[in-house]
Design an enzyme around this catalytic site. Sequence first.
Site, PDB file in Angstrom:
ATOM      1  N   HIS A   1       0.811  -1.220   0.000  1.00 14.63           N
ATOM      2  CA  HIS A   1       0.000   0.000   0.000  1.00 14.63           C
ATOM      3  C   HIS A   1       0.840   1.264   0.000  1.00 14.63           C
ATOM      4  O   HIS A   1       0.487   2.267  -0.616  1.00 14.63           O
ATOM      5  CB  HIS A   1      -0.966  -0.015   1.181  1.00 14.63           C
ATOM      6  CG  HIS A   1      -2.107  -0.953   0.947  1.00 14.63           C
ATOM      7  ND1 HIS A   1      -2.231  -2.138   1.598  1.00 14.63           N
ATOM      8  CD2 HIS A   1      -3.136  -0.873   0.084  1.00 14.63           C
ATOM      9  CE1 HIS A   1      -3.303  -2.757   1.156  1.00 14.63           C
ATOM     10  NE2 HIS A   1      -3.872  -2.018   0.244  1.00 14.63           N
TER      11      HIS A   1
ATOM     12  N   GLU B   1     -11.780 -10.176  -4.478  1.00 12.26           N
ATOM     13  CA  GLU B   1     -10.350 -10.215  -4.183  1.00 12.26           C
ATOM     14  C   GLU B   1      -9.973 -11.393  -3.286  1.00 12.26           C
ATOM     15  O   GLU B   1      -8.832 -11.535  -2.879  1.00 12.26           O
ATOM     16  CB  GLU B   1      -9.876  -8.890  -3.583  1.00 12.26           C
ATOM     17  CG  GLU B   1     -10.685  -8.359  -2.430  1.00 12.26           C
ATOM     18  CD  GLU B   1     -10.214  -6.975  -1.965  1.00 12.26           C
ATOM     19  OE1 GLU B   1      -9.134  -6.521  -2.343  1.00 12.26           O
ATOM     20  OE2 GLU B   1     -10.968  -6.363  -1.184  1.00 12.26           O
TER      21      GLU B   1
ATOM     22  N   ASP C   1      -4.897  -8.206  -4.061  1.00  9.58           N
ATOM     23  CA  ASP C   1      -5.173  -9.217  -3.042  1.00  9.58           C
ATOM     24  C   ASP C   1      -5.502 -10.565  -3.667  1.00  9.58           C
ATOM     25  O   ASP C   1      -5.067 -11.608  -3.178  1.00  9.58           O
ATOM     26  CB  ASP C   1      -6.337  -8.764  -2.145  1.00  9.58           C
ATOM     27  CG  ASP C   1      -5.848  -7.823  -1.059  1.00  9.58           C
ATOM     28  OD1 ASP C   1      -4.805  -8.110  -0.454  1.00  9.58           O
ATOM     29  OD2 ASP C   1      -6.496  -6.791  -0.825  1.00  9.58           O
TER      30      ASP C   1
ATOM     31  N   CYS D   1      -9.523  -3.028 -10.444  1.00  7.51           N
ATOM     32  CA  CYS D   1      -8.948  -1.834  -9.820  1.00  7.51           C
ATOM     33  C   CYS D   1      -7.629  -2.137  -9.116  1.00  7.51           C
ATOM     34  O   CYS D   1      -7.074  -1.284  -8.447  1.00  7.51           O
ATOM     35  CB  CYS D   1      -9.938  -1.190  -8.856  1.00  7.51           C
ATOM     36  SG  CYS D   1     -10.398  -2.257  -7.484  1.00  7.51           S
TER      37      CYS D   1
END
Length: 589
Positions: free
Chosen positions: A200, A444, A468, A515
Site C-alpha cells: 500500500h 479479491e 489481493d 482496480c
Amino acid sequence: MATDSRTKSEIVVQGISASQGIAYGTVFVYLQSDVEVPSYQVDEAKRIEEVARFDKALLTTRQQIAKIQDEVEKNLGKQEALIFDAHLLVLEDQALIGETIREFETTGRNIETCFNKVSSRYIQAFSEIDDEYLRERAGDIRDVAQRVLQNLLGQAENSLSKLAEKRIVVANDLSPSDSASIDRSAALGIVTDSGSKTSHAVIVARSMKVPAVVGVRDLTKRVKTGDWLLIDGYDGLVIVNPSEQTLFRYGKIQSEKKSFEQRLMDANRQPAVTLDGVAVTLQANIEKVDEVALVKEYFAQGVGLFRTEYLFLNSARIPTEQEQFVAYKTVVEGMAPLPVVIRTLDLGGDKPMAGNPELFSKEANPFMGFRAIRFCLEHTEIFKDQLRAILMASTHGKVRLMYPMISGADELARANAVLAECKAELKAKGQSFDEKLEVGAMIEIPSAAATTDLLARTCDFFSIGTNDLIQYLLAIDRGNDRIAHLYEPTHPAVLRTLKHVVDEAHRAKVPVSVCGEMAGDPVLVPLLLGLGVDALSMTPPLLPAVKYLVRAMKMTDARDLAAEALMLSSAEEIYAKCEAFCRSRIKLD
Ligand code: PEP
Ligand code: MG
C-alpha cells in the site's frame, strides 16, 4: 552540485521498480518509529545527567506538541486542536514519569529502556480497559511515548511530513500512514528496504508521481542522511554516489522519457477507443480527497476506487459521520456528473489504524485476519457512520458503494442488512439519499471469485482487486520482497480465475472492472480487456500510457491474445506474449 558523490565510488543496487521516473538528490534516512531502543547500563556517576536528559526530552516533546497544536488550531480550528490537550496531559502524568524514574533508580538501565518499558505497560493496560474513552488514551500515550523516545535518541527531525529540503526518502519500511504523511512538495523519490510493487505504501508513492524503488534490502544501513543518490524507477535501480558518466547517461534518458511522456499526455485528451471502435472505460484510484484535481488532470472517466481508509489512517481518532460526509461530498461534487465508487473501510492487514491500537491487536497473519468487511461487521457503529455518510453524499453526484474483502454471499447479505438499517434511519429522519444507489463487491478473495454467480444475484457491479486476489490465489504475501518474484499476475491460475469471474458476472449481466495494480500496467491491459473486463481503474498518472495503448490496439486482437494465453501453462510465456503484443503497438521506452 554533486561534488561529494564524485569523490566516492559508485554503488549500484537492484531493487523492485515501484513508481516510474528518475530522481537525483540527497538522502533523508527515515527509520520507522519502532526502531530498536538501545539498552545499556548507566554509570553511577552519570545517573543525575541521565535524569536531566529525560527531563529535557519531556520538555522538548511538550514544546513540539504545543507547536503542532497551534498550527492545527490555525489551519483546522479549535476543536481539532483539542486532541493535543490529551497528549500534553500524558507528559504531565506523574505516575508514568515517576515510575520511569523508579525503574531507572532500581535497574540503572538507560532512560530510554526504562521509559519504553513503563509506557508499553501503560499502553497495554489502557488498551484492555472496557471503556472507550480510556481505551483511546492508549493511542495518546503511544504517540507521545514515540515522540519522547525519538527525542531521547536524537531522531526528532525524523518527520516525513516536514522535510527541511528536497530529499530522497530512504526508509526501512513505510506504513501507509507514513507514506500518506510524506511532505509531497519536498520528497524527490522514495526507496524502501522492504516492500513490493503492490504494497500500500508504494501505491501512495505512485499517486504522488514520485519515482520509487522498493525491496532494496539493507539500503538504510548502507547510506546516511546527506549522501547523494540516483533512483531509476523504470528499472528498479538505486545508484549511490553516481559518477559523472552515470549522471550524464541518466540526464539523456530522462529527457527522452520526458518527451515521450509529453506525447502520452497530449494523446490523453482523446477518447479511450480501440482501433476497431470499442470504447473502454478508464477510471482512477484515489486515497485522498485532494486527489480529485489529479483525476481530472488525467481525464479519468470517474473514480473507480476511493480507498476511504486513508481518511482514518492519519487520524488520531475515528472521523465522525459528519466529517466523513464532508469528505465524500467534496469528492462526489468534484467529480460530478462522473461516478465515484466509494469503497467502505479496508482497515487492518497492512493498514492498521496507528492511533487506535486497541481496535487492531497484533495478529500472526494480518492479511488473512481482522480486516476490511470483517472489521466493519464487528464494529457496526463505525460501519454505520460510514454508510450513512456515503448515503448522504449520494445526493450530490453519482455514487456507487462497494464492499472490500467479501468472501461469500452470507457476508454480502450481512453488509447489505446493515446498509438497509442505515437507509431506514435516514428515511426516519427525513434525510434524502439516492434510492437507486448501486452496490457492488470487490472480488479479491478466491472464495468470492468461485461464487461470483451467487454474489451476482445481489450485486450491481464487481471490481476485481487483483492485488489481493493474486496474493491469496498464489499464497504470496504482496508485501514480502523475498518472494516478490513469485507474485505472477500472468499465472495461469490468475487468468482462469479472471475469466471465470468475468464470464459468470456477464452471464448475470453484472459489469466487471479491475482496480488492482494490473489495471495500470500497459503490458497486462490487452489481456484484461481481451478477457472481457469492462473497465479499468488505476493510479491517475498511469492513465496516459494505458489510454495510448488502448487507442493503438484492436479489441479483436486483444481477445485473440487472451484466448491464446489461456491455452498456455507458463506464467513467463504468457507474460512474454503480452509484452510482445504491447511492444508491437507502442514503444514505451
Ligand atoms: C486490490 O486488492 O487489488 C485492491 C485494489 O485493494 P487494495 O490494494 O486497497 O487492497
Ligand atoms: Mg484489496
